[in-house]
Design an enzyme around this catalytic site. Structure first.
Site, PDB file in Angstrom:
ATOM      1  N   GLU A  59     -10.352 -10.270  17.258  1.00 14.12           N
ATOM      2  CA  GLU A  59     -10.758  -9.046  16.562  1.00 14.12           C
ATOM      3  C   GLU A  59     -11.818  -9.347  15.514  1.00 14.12           C
ATOM      4  OE1 GLU A  59      -8.455  -5.384  14.432  1.00 14.12           O
ATOM      5  OE2 GLU A  59      -8.383  -7.336  13.415  1.00 14.12           O
ATOM      6  N   TRP A  81      -6.734  -2.146  19.860  1.00 11.95           N
ATOM      7  CA  TRP A  81      -7.546  -0.973  19.541  1.00 11.95           C
ATOM      8  C   TRP A  81      -7.480   0.098  20.624  1.00 11.95           C
ATOM      9  CZ3 TRP A  81     -10.267   0.557  15.255  1.00 11.95           C
ATOM     10  CH2 TRP A  81     -10.289  -0.363  14.199  1.00 11.95           C
ATOM     11  N   TYR A 100     -15.558  -1.150  11.643  1.00 12.61           N
ATOM     12  CA  TYR A 100     -15.889  -2.307  10.818  1.00 12.61           C
ATOM     13  C   TYR A 100     -17.156  -3.040  11.245  1.00 12.61           C
ATOM     14  CZ  TYR A 100     -11.021  -1.642   9.424  1.00 12.61           C
ATOM     15  OH  TYR A 100      -9.842  -1.114   8.973  1.00 12.61           O
ATOM     16  N   CYS A 158      -9.216   0.627   7.058  1.00 16.01           N
ATOM     17  CA  CYS A 158      -8.055   0.373   6.199  1.00 16.01           C
ATOM     18  C   CYS A 158      -8.396  -0.713   5.187  1.00 16.01           C
ATOM     19  CB  CYS A 158      -6.856  -0.031   7.052  1.00 16.01           C
ATOM     20  SG  CYS A 158      -6.270   1.280   8.128  1.00 16.01           S
ATOM     21  N   GLN A 178      -7.297  -2.757   0.336  1.00 14.89           N
ATOM     22  CA  GLN A 178      -6.831  -2.098   1.547  1.00 14.89           C
ATOM     23  C   GLN A 178      -6.263  -0.736   1.173  1.00 14.89           C
ATOM     24  OE1 GLN A 178      -4.717  -4.628   4.163  1.00 14.89           O
ATOM     25  NE2 GLN A 178      -4.124  -3.013   5.572  1.00 14.89           N
ATOM     26  N   ARG A 179      -6.930   0.330   1.620  1.00 12.81           N
ATOM     27  CA  ARG A 179      -6.521   1.676   1.209  1.00 12.81           C
ATOM     28  C   ARG A 179      -5.202   2.098   1.847  1.00 12.81           C
ATOM     29  NH1 ARG A 179      -6.608   5.395   5.167  1.00 12.81           N
ATOM     30  NH2 ARG A 179      -7.734   4.748   7.040  1.00 12.81           N
ATOM     31  N   ASP A 182      -0.040  -0.527   7.021  1.00 14.02           N
ATOM     32  CA  ASP A 182       1.181  -0.543   7.842  1.00 14.02           C
ATOM     33  C   ASP A 182       1.827  -1.905   7.593  1.00 14.02           C
ATOM     34  OD1 ASP A 182       2.996  -1.001   9.895  1.00 14.02           O
ATOM     35  OD2 ASP A 182       1.675  -0.325  11.496  1.00 14.02           O
ATOM     36  N   ILE A 221       5.996   1.873   5.643  1.00  8.86           N
ATOM     37  CA  ILE A 221       6.759   1.421   6.802  1.00  8.86           C
ATOM     38  C   ILE A 221       7.152   2.671   7.595  1.00  8.86           C
ATOM     39  CG2 ILE A 221       8.899   0.363   7.624  1.00  8.86           C
ATOM     40  CD1 ILE A 221       8.858  -1.369   5.078  1.00  8.86           C
TER      41      ILE A 221
END
Length: 277
Positions: A59, A81, A100, A158, A178-179, A182, A221
């Site tokens: 990635e 993805w 990105y 993110c 990181q806005r 998860d 979560i």
């Protein structure tokens, strides 16, 4: 406290918060978290469940090429993805939009599709950061931004911003914001990816490794992950691994799997959970 113990503490803390409705599912959520790790000591690939490091590397290599074509990941056996690509591009299911890689390599260019050649368009932020770290290490402008709401994308970034800092002893440190995080599926991946990117930039610039800090906005979560989280919380962390980077300095345009070797990684087994897109 090690980064893995800090991470497990975040899981426990998050579960103590009430469930709330969000865009895509119900989740436990809280705002404002922090993780820190000395990259010179070890590589933060978590051990209480096996992290798919080849997926992390593929990635990141995809981002660094400036690609937004999910078929490149699929061809390498990486499916992470797929759901996002299908939402943005329901016909061919491969175009992810201006995510990105596009913004890292072509910030400010006009996005057309994942097949367009953007050579020499926009700002190459990765190239600029490498050059500026070499030429002006004490600069306060070693910033990589993925946040660009003017461009269409399957998912807003993110991990939205990174800032690199050259310490006085020639160690490269990083702070990432990181806005949205998860915590079960995404966070271990993001930790490893941020660390790997810092290793690679340090290698390009002939620097040693410093500290990685990750600042999290919305830490959550999903309800579907609670059972898996509880299983992970029952496990005991092991010593973290290290990595070796051996590659030609090419501005990070052609990262290959064989360029990076993970050393002494002995994690607990994988814990499966559904990705919530």
């Amino acid at each position: 406290m090690s980064i893995e113990h800090s991470y497990l503490h975040l899981l426990e803390r998050c579960l103590s918060y009430p469930v709330r409705e969000t865009r895509n599912a119900k989740c436990h959520s809280f705002f404002g978290a922090f993780l820190e790790h000395d990259l010179s000591e070890s590589f933060p690939l978590l051990t209480t469940k096996k992290v798919f490091f080849r997926g992390v590397l593929e990635e990141l290599a995809w981002f660094l090429r400036g690609s937004t074509n999910n078929q490149e990941l699929i061809d390498r056996g990486v499916q992470i993805w797929n759901k996002n690509a299908e939402q943005y591009d329901p016909i061919t299911k491969v175009d992810c939009g201006a995510i990105y890689g596009f913004n890292w390599r072509h910030f400010g260019a006009t996005y057309v599709d994942c097949h367009t050649d953007y050579t020499d368009q926009g700002v190459d932020q990765i190239g600029s950061i490498i050059r500026d770290i070499k030429d002006s290490p004490n600069s306060r402008r070693h910033v990589l931004s993925g946040w660009n709401p003017s461009q269409p994308a399957c998912l807003p970034p993110c991990h939205a911003m990174y800032q690199f800092y050259v310490e006085n002893d020639n160690r490269l440190s990083v702070q990432m914001y990181q806005r949205s995080c998860d915590l079960f599926l995404g966070c271990p991946f993001n930790i490893a990816s941020t660390a790997l990117l810092t290793h690679l930039i340090a290698h390009e610039c002939d620097l040693e490794l410093g500290t990685m800090r990750i600042i999290i906005g919305d830490a959550h979560i999903y309800e579907q992950h609670v059972e898996a989280v509880q299983e992970q919380l029952g496990r005991i962390p092991k010593p973290l691994p290290n990595i070796s980077v051996v590659r030609e300095k090419d501005g990070l345009r052609n990262l290959q799997e064989e360029d990076v070797t993970v050393l002494n990684y002995h994690p607990e087994p994988t814990i499966r959970a559904e990705m919530i897109a």
